[in-house]
Design an enzyme around this catalytic site. Sequence first.
Site, PDB file in Angstrom:
ATOM      1  N   ASP A   1      -1.233   6.068  11.303  1.00  0.00           N
ATOM      2  CA  ASP A   1      -1.324   4.785  11.762  1.00  0.00           C
ATOM      3  C   ASP A   1       0.502   4.571  12.319  1.00  0.00           C
ATOM      4  O   ASP A   1       0.863   2.668  12.010  1.00  0.00           O
ATOM      5  CB  ASP A   1      -1.548   3.676  11.331  1.00  0.00           C
ATOM      6  CG  ASP A   1      -1.228   3.766   9.194  1.00  0.00           C
ATOM      7  OD1 ASP A   1      -0.476   4.459   9.078  1.00  0.00           O
ATOM      8  OD2 ASP A   1      -1.733   2.802   8.581  1.00  0.00           O
TER       9      ASP A   1
ATOM     10  N   HIS B   1       1.453   4.558   6.972  1.00  0.00           N
ATOM     11  CA  HIS B   1       0.846   5.004   5.553  1.00  0.00           C
ATOM     12  C   HIS B   1       0.915   6.732   5.834  1.00  0.00           C
ATOM     13  O   HIS B   1       0.859   7.427   6.364  1.00  0.00           O
ATOM     14  CB  HIS B   1      -0.746   4.457   5.289  1.00  0.00           C
ATOM     15  CG  HIS B   1      -1.078   3.407   5.117  1.00  0.00           C
ATOM     16  ND1 HIS B   1      -1.592   2.886   6.419  1.00  0.00           N
ATOM     17  CD2 HIS B   1      -0.789   2.558   4.104  1.00  0.00           C
ATOM     18  CE1 HIS B   1      -1.485   1.298   5.847  1.00  0.00           C
ATOM     19  NE2 HIS B   1      -0.996   0.704   4.219  1.00  0.00           N
TER      20      HIS B   1
ATOM     21  N   SER C   1       0.762  -0.952   0.063  1.00  0.00           N
ATOM     22  CA  SER C   1      -0.244   0.533  -0.032  1.00  0.00           C
ATOM     23  C   SER C   1       1.009   1.181  -0.082  1.00  0.00           C
ATOM     24  O   SER C   1       0.471   2.565  -0.795  1.00  0.00           O
ATOM     25  CB  SER C   1      -0.902  -0.202   1.009  1.00  0.00           C
ATOM     26  OG  SER C   1      -0.844  -0.295   2.831  1.00  0.00           O
TER      27      SER C   1
END
Length: 213
Positions: free
Chosen positions: A191, A194, A15
């Site tokens: 978090d 990211h 991601s």
Amino acid sequence: MIFENLDRIVFAGDSVTDMGSENPVGEGLFDNVGRSYVRVIENMLSVYYPEIKVRVTNSGISGNTSRDLLARFDRDVVALNPQWVSICIGINDVWRQFDCPAMPNVHVLPDEYEKNLEEMILKVKGNVKGIFILTPYIMEPLKEDMMRARMDEYVEICRKLAEKHGCIFVDFQKMYEDYCKIRHSSYIAWDRIHPNQVGATLMAREFLKYCDF
């Protein structure tokens, strides 16, 4: 600058590479390449070296572990015939051990991680101009943190394999560790994983340090 006209760089990952790119492979117009460090790298190459046309391809898919990336590596990396390959994988290999502790089937432990990463390297080694190994990371400067301590094991695997196979080693963990001694990780990511555009720019800058940029 190490990239030459019409070189293709394929960025493989999860991601933090993906960040809204077209899946399984994103490149070209609009936001197909996503909003990650890959886009910032493409921007910087285009701004500073307009005479060199570099094809930037984003092969990141959110949620991937090294197991997942290896399963699609032939299709999404090798088959694209790149001149350069960048591999940034391992965050989910570690993270699933902490956020899904009762699901060992989704955990990718160090031995398997090393095997998966080395197999990816060997699939392109000798057929490309260079391979970048970008470390997984957590934006946590305290090495005593449980997830940080585990992540460091995977970083060292990246370092070892990069040295063994003559890859370009980019240590995102060290970069974020240094930055987070000055600013808290919440400035970059909600978090600790990211990144926002500040984090994406930090990652792009670190990558480009190794490109004679």
